[in-house]
Scaffold this active site. Structure first.
Site, PDB file in Angstrom:
ATOM      1  N   ASP B 324      41.018  33.131  42.177  1.00  0.00           N
ATOM      2  CA  ASP B 324      39.914  33.949  42.655  1.00  0.00           C
ATOM      3  C   ASP B 324      38.697  33.805  41.749  1.00  0.00           C
ATOM      4  O   ASP B 324      38.801  33.469  40.579  1.00  0.00           O
ATOM      5  CB  ASP B 324      40.340  35.426  42.714  1.00  0.00           C
ATOM      6  CG  ASP B 324      40.734  35.958  41.354  1.00  0.00           C
ATOM      7  OD1 ASP B 324      41.541  35.281  40.667  1.00  0.00           O
ATOM      8  OD2 ASP B 324      40.236  37.017  40.953  1.00  0.00           O
ATOM      9  N   GLU B 325      37.561  34.075  42.319  1.00  0.00           N
ATOM     10  CA  GLU B 325      36.301  34.222  41.580  1.00  0.00           C
ATOM     11  C   GLU B 325      35.979  33.062  40.648  1.00  0.00           C
ATOM     12  O   GLU B 325      35.536  33.244  39.516  1.00  0.00           O
ATOM     13  CB  GLU B 325      36.318  35.544  40.789  1.00  0.00           C
ATOM     14  CG  GLU B 325      36.415  36.754  41.707  1.00  0.00           C
ATOM     15  CD  GLU B 325      36.302  38.093  40.988  1.00  0.00           C
ATOM     16  OE1 GLU B 325      36.622  38.144  39.804  1.00  0.00           O
ATOM     17  OE2 GLU B 325      35.878  39.068  41.638  1.00  0.00           O
ATOM     18  N   LEU B 326      36.198  31.839  41.141  1.00  0.00           N
ATOM     19  CA  LEU B 326      35.807  30.662  40.370  1.00  0.00           C
ATOM     20  C   LEU B 326      34.282  30.617  40.288  1.00  0.00           C
ATOM     21  O   LEU B 326      33.601  30.774  41.295  1.00  0.00           O
ATOM     22  CB  LEU B 326      36.339  29.408  41.073  1.00  0.00           C
ATOM     23  CG  LEU B 326      36.341  28.133  40.259  1.00  0.00           C
ATOM     24  CD1 LEU B 326      37.374  28.214  39.126  1.00  0.00           C
ATOM     25  CD2 LEU B 326      36.660  26.934  41.156  1.00  0.00           C
TER      26      LEU B 326
END
Lengths: 555, 555
Positions: B324-326
């Protein structure tokens, strides 16, 4: 380039840590002069009470302060939790004595007597000196209550690393730290859900750590044991008179009339109008419906008798008679009330005036000062004595109107100071508690500590009017609170209000109170609360708590 | 007129109380046939395990169920708390035996083995019969896990009045109660604030009471002790391998990569891009910034080595690799990553594909099934094996897009299932945690139990697509949670989700799940939780909890 930048950042960081270290008192004293030397607590440390005939509650406060200092075991909120202090700690001088003394300007009285004196007579100021060289620290005040406040400040200076207790901000001088407002309170609603005495006492202790008092709604009145015997949830869920004397030694109290009195119908059904009437939302702001028959002589007798009894139980000079959320439908539909009004030739408002005058004169006759709800001032034409204090709870916007009428004000406005998850019909950010409903909120959103901390007690007032503001309080109505979540709902949010009402608008540096400056100190206060067994919530991930400013939006 | 109306109301009220008495199971079984006879628990009551070579965790589960039944001491949530049952209790037959047996359709395995079998192979169904005449009760299932679920149901039948334990809803028959979804989880974030093992185990116990499993993020990996030695807040704030084996016997696990890995920089600074970069909000969704150098062979080696080690520690068939949230800025600004990309001739997305394939094949080689974050499916063109399961956490609106690509889905959407007070940059109803900011919320408001309970797992899906929904979970990210408020933040909200995923869309009566029907049962579940030492919050004032429906808006 990079190494240099890194070194500069490290220097800045060390500097910030140092700044951080010097400021961790809550509430911030009104003035402060602090160094950056470390001081160890000597193993022989003791607090000496240089007060003739020291009252027993002062001695107990000293014992409690000693226990906190020895047992807090709070590690500093810095990376390494104090490991970087180790070498300095070893070389630091040891403090072996704090001496408490009174100035002699007031007669020596117990803390509890001082705490219930008239607001205008109350003396809470203190001066504290903690030298950096290990020579004796001194705490002086005009009153034992001032010494108690100073002990609280002294107790927040200490950290532990391995087995050493030490302070990082000496020499320290605080001169005549005085609260901005004499009334700083917290209200716990003990009627919607029940709280054992131990929860109340723990909350009162915690309130004292931030120099705030407490008041609550107790249930047992000796002259009318039937009220709690019948109205309480179970026989385990009522307070005994001994409990109340235990609780009320510092507290002001409220008994709400004539609305919110449906539970009286369990013992005196003949005195309650619209008891459990349906739909309750027509007759009350919350279920169950029920208001004392204010036009009935027997209703007035019960109310005055309760207040007369309460006046003898509660040592405080101030007793709240409530008066919020009066519902006219309830009386309009009540045949008995209508008959009484017809017989006496009074309107409902006139009958309310008679009722309020009766309850208030019951209190004033025995030297008590009545506190009432703002509606009694704003919504009705009532005869109220000049020294009456009004609680403004609906909205901070109502403060100017109340002070214009010349009444003193306690601030407890729902738009800043309600700690509830839920209140009234709708949620304050915690969701609906009324069944079968998905209505919007009248007091949304959740009141964060930052919101509470931004409260300006003097907003929209002239400087003459500000003199009528005696202080403020946070309030916990307990639709969705009980012992399960008492601590995390209250803390550290109530501490934010405590600083607003103790420190006032400005920090000692002249900077206005602001949440960026406050956050590291509030972390410190919060972690100390947890060490003392009060389950205050975390404000940030611990990574942030150990690195002041690093989790600011623009860091 | 009035007396008659009152009598009618009383009759109606008695009827409602009776209805209330018959339904207090949580989650509601998929089918149910219940009477209204009282049954006492005989002082000789015992649970007999009629299973050859009963696994030890089944025996322990039976002991625990026995303890709950004997020690819950829950009084009925009715006016009088069971006093009106007293006469009927005295005359009620006594139950002296519950017999557990397996159908023999599956080999006998331990509960923990059953609980980590493939979702499609898992068997949790059970049948329970409790006669009203005191003859033996029976619980049968195909698996020990089914027996465990049935014991949980049986344990919710019992109330106490004075010294008698009794049920009010016999005879009771439940036939093949089966969960609507095989995956029903709870995620506890143990990285932002630390939770001692005792908190995690208590939460796992409580989850089992509503037939749900737990997963969390643990820190200690034997092959890489340096990760937790350096990355943990203190040496006390890390989990040992023994702790993890204690915790993970039922749980699936997640190790998030390549983002949210800043803490790796404490031990492997050379493998982390944009470590602690400023301003963090440019490089990460939360401070501190830092992402594993996914294009670096050494970064891939560390990740695969961690997952290989994790695969041997965690018994579950499912391991989440995150994703998530790269943050692309982090890699765009990272000279090392840019050099690696140039050398390999890959784009960042291609390098991510290589990275993800490496970590996933590490898991699939040892028989594990990877769980990933929805962005890995929706935002990048990656090669993922068909049996990969995606967690949809951003919004329930994303579910159709993920299932259209053919992947199975675990529902954990922030718009319904986040238990957090705060997450990411902004609040979910509990206020901002980032310092120096008063931004609005991306996941406002607070997710109430009613909101969670209204979640439709099949919204906007074709009936063919619904087959890809394997279940759902609630998630607690811990920006503002730690042991101080764990229980009240989670409970009873997580129980609302537990029923959605066990009971499915309809009650046994065919009525859709609805919060009006649920409220009295959820009160019951909540008060039982409190009796068992889990500090679930009160949903209403106790007056309301004792009077089902009386605090509905239109009551």
């Amino acid at each position: 380039m990079f190494p240099t930048k890194t070194i500069l950042l490290r220097i800045l960081f060390t500097f910030l840590t140092y700044i951080h270290g010097t400021l961790c008192l809550w509430p911030m004293p009104s003035n402060l002069n602090a160094g950056s030397s470390l001081l160890r607590l000597s193993p022989e440390f003791s607090i000496v009470v240089d007060v003739q005939d020291a009252p027993s509650d002062l001695t107990q406060a000293v014992q409690r302060a000693t226990t906190y200092i020895q047992q807090d075991k709070l590690q500093r909120l810095v990376v390494g939790r104090g490991a970087t202090d180790a070498q300095s700690i070893a070389k630091a001088p040891g403090l072996s004595k704090l001496t408490l003394s009174l100035t002699g300007k007031r007669p020596t009285q117990s803390i509890s007597t001082e705490a219930i004196s008239l607001l205008e007579d109350r003396s809470e100021s203190y001066s504290l000196t903690v030298p950096a060289d290990g020579s004796s620290a001194t705490l002086t005040a005009d009153s034992t209550l001032g010494l108690f406040r100073g002990l609280t400040t002294f107790g927040q200076l200490w950290y532990q690393y391995q087995n050493t207790i030490y302070a990082v901000q000496t020499p320290l001088t605080i001169e005549n730290d005085t609260p901005a407002f004499p009334y700083r309170g917290f209200m716990l609603d003990t009627s919607r859900n029940f709280f054992p005495v131990s929860d109340i006492l723990r909350t009162m202790d915690a309130m004292s750590w931030v120099k705030t008092d407490t008041h609550s709604w107790p249930l047992f009145i000796e002259s009318h044991p039937e009220l709690s015997a019948e109205g309480a949830y179970t026989s385990d869920s009522q307070y005994s008179q001994a409990d109340i004397q235990n609780i009320t030694s510092y507290a002001a109290e409220e008994i709400d009339t004539p609305s919110h009195t449906g539970s009286i119908s369990f013992s005196h059904p003949e005195l309650v109008a619209c008891s459990d009437a349906s739909p309750w939302s027509t007759f009350a702001s919350e279920p169950p419906a029920g208001q004392l028959r204010l036009a009935s002589p027997a209703g007035i007798d019960l109310a005055t008798s309760i207040f007369s009894s309460a006046a003898s139980i509660f040592p405080s000079k101030y007793i709240s008679t409530g008066g919020d959320e009066l519902n006219a439908n309830c009386y309009d539909d009540d045949a008995e009330t209508q008959a009484e009004l017809k017989a006496s030739g009074q309107t409902l408002e006139e009958a309310l005036d008679t009722f309020v005058q009766a309850t208030q004169s019951t209190l004033t006759k025995v030297g008590k000062i009545p506190i009432i709800s703002e509606e009694m001032v704003l919504d009705y034409n009532l005869t109220l004595s000049n020294d009456t204090i009004a609680i403004v709870w609906i909205s901070s916007q109502d403060v100017p109107s109340v002070v214009q009428r010349g009444f003193r004000v306690i601030l407890g406005a729902s738009d800043f100071l309600f700690l509830v998850l839920n209140v009234g019909l709708q949620d304050c950010g915690g969701g609906e508690w009324v069944g079968d409903d998905i209505a919007n909120s009248w007091c949304d959103p959740f009141k964060t500590w930052q919101k509470i901390y931004s409260f300006d007690p003097f907003a929209n007032l002239t400087s003459e009017q500000t003199k009528l503001i005696v202080g403020g309080m946070t309030l916990l109505w307990t639709e969705q609170s009980d012992p399960s979540n008492l601590d995390p709902i209250v803390w550290p949010r109530a501490a934010a209000a405590a600083e607003v009402f103790w420190t006032g608008a400005q920090l000692p540096t002249g900077t206005p109170l602001n949440s960026s400056e406050a956050l590291p100190r509030l972390h410190d206060a919060r972690y100390r609360f947890v060490q003392r067994g009060v389950k205050a919530i975390a404000l940030q991930p611990q990574w942030c708590a150990l690195r002041p400013g690093a989790c600011d939006l623009n860091a």
